[in-house]
Enzyme design. Structure first.
Site, short mmCIF file in Angstrom:
data_model
loop_
_atom_site.label_atom_id
_atom_site.label_comp_id
_atom_site.label_asym_id
_atom_site.label_seq_id
_atom_site.Cartn_x
_atom_site.Cartn_y
_atom_site.Cartn_z
N CYS A 162 0.86 -1.19 0.00
CA CYS A 162 0.00 0.00 0.00
C CYS A 162 0.90 1.24 0.00
O CYS A 162 2.11 1.12 -0.21
CB CYS A 162 -0.96 -0.01 1.20
SG CYS A 162 -0.15 0.09 2.81
N ARG A 210 -3.16 -0.44 5.64
CA ARG A 210 -3.80 -1.51 4.86
C ARG A 210 -2.92 -2.73 4.64
O ARG A 210 -3.35 -3.86 4.90
CB ARG A 210 -4.26 -0.95 3.50
CG ARG A 210 -5.40 0.01 3.62
CD ARG A 210 -5.56 0.81 2.36
NE ARG A 210 -4.41 1.68 2.12
CZ ARG A 210 -4.25 2.45 1.06
NH1 ARG A 210 -5.15 2.44 0.12
NH2 ARG A 210 -3.18 3.21 0.94
N ASP A 239 -8.99 3.75 1.47
CA ASP A 239 -7.83 4.15 2.28
C ASP A 239 -8.30 4.72 3.62
O ASP A 239 -8.84 5.83 3.67
CB ASP A 239 -7.03 5.21 1.51
CG ASP A 239 -5.73 5.54 2.21
OD1 ASP A 239 -5.61 5.18 3.41
OD2 ASP A 239 -4.86 6.13 1.58
P1 4NP Z 1 -1.56 2.97 4.23
O1 4NP Z 1 -2.13 4.34 4.82
O2 4NP Z 1 -1.08 3.27 2.82
O3 4NP Z 1 -2.73 2.08 4.26
O4 4NP Z 1 -0.44 2.54 5.15
C1 4NP Z 1 -1.47 5.57 4.72
C2 4NP Z 1 -0.49 5.88 5.63
C3 4NP Z 1 0.16 7.11 5.56
C4 4NP Z 1 -0.20 7.99 4.56
C5 4NP Z 1 -1.16 7.66 3.65
C6 4NP Z 1 -1.81 6.44 3.72
N1 4NP Z 1 0.43 9.25 4.50
O5 4NP Z 1 0.06 10.05 3.62
O6 4NP Z 1 1.34 9.51 5.28
#
Ligand code: 4NP
Length: 161
Positions: free
Chosen positions: A10, A16, A130
């Protein structure tokens, strides 16, 4: 027998893909397939590198008795990609993100997690929402468990496990 390597990807590797990694490990263990299937997760961005699993994601796993201690976010590398049989992205933007960081090869299957879910509904969304933006960890969890269950069924059938 060669182990099958599955890598969940991800954007940040704190919400995720760790939920997918540890839920998938859990169902692989329940099926008695730990010696046949190796599981990992990684990020497309380096934003969260070294950080532990996000508290809401950790909480969701804990509700199902699944731990994720020791997991730290890491960014996907070419060698991680090349040793993987399946690289499983959470949403379509991750696919382009992965292709920006690594070069595809002829043996790694690159797909979306929800591609493994059979649905006759043409408006079925293939992206895991997300939760970083929606704050809806329940919805993300439902998508992830649905996709992981279908992925394990697919791998078991394909590799006769
Ligand atoms: P992930 O969630 O991709 O599901 O781990 C996110 C974690 C951090 C960020 C975006 C999505 N961020 O922009 O820092």
């Amino acid at each position: 027998m060669k182990r099958i390597n599955v890598l969940f990807v991800c954007l940040g590797n704190i919400c995720r893909s760790p939920m997918a990694e540890f839920y998938f490990r859990h169902i692989v263990a329940k099926a008695g397939l730990e010696s046949s299937i190796e599981v990992a997760s990684a990020a497309v961005s380096s934003e969260e590198q070294g950080n532990p699993v996000y508290p809401n994601a950790r909480k969701k796993l804990a509700e199902y008795g699944i731990g994720c201690n020791g997991k730290r976010a890491c960014k996907i590398t070419q060698s991680m990609y090349d040793v993987s049989d399946y690289v499983i992205a959470m949403e379509s933007s991750n696919l382009s993100g992965i292709r920006r960081v690594v070069s595809p090869n002829s043996h790694t299957v690159l797909s979306l997690l929800l591609d493994y879910v059979k649905s006759d509904n043409p408006s079925f969304c293939r992206n895991v929402a997300d939760p970083w933006y929606t704050r809806d960890f329940d919805k993300a969890w439902n998508d992830i468990t649905l996709g992981c269950d279908a992925l394990l069924d697919y791998i078991r059938e394909k590799h006769r496990l």
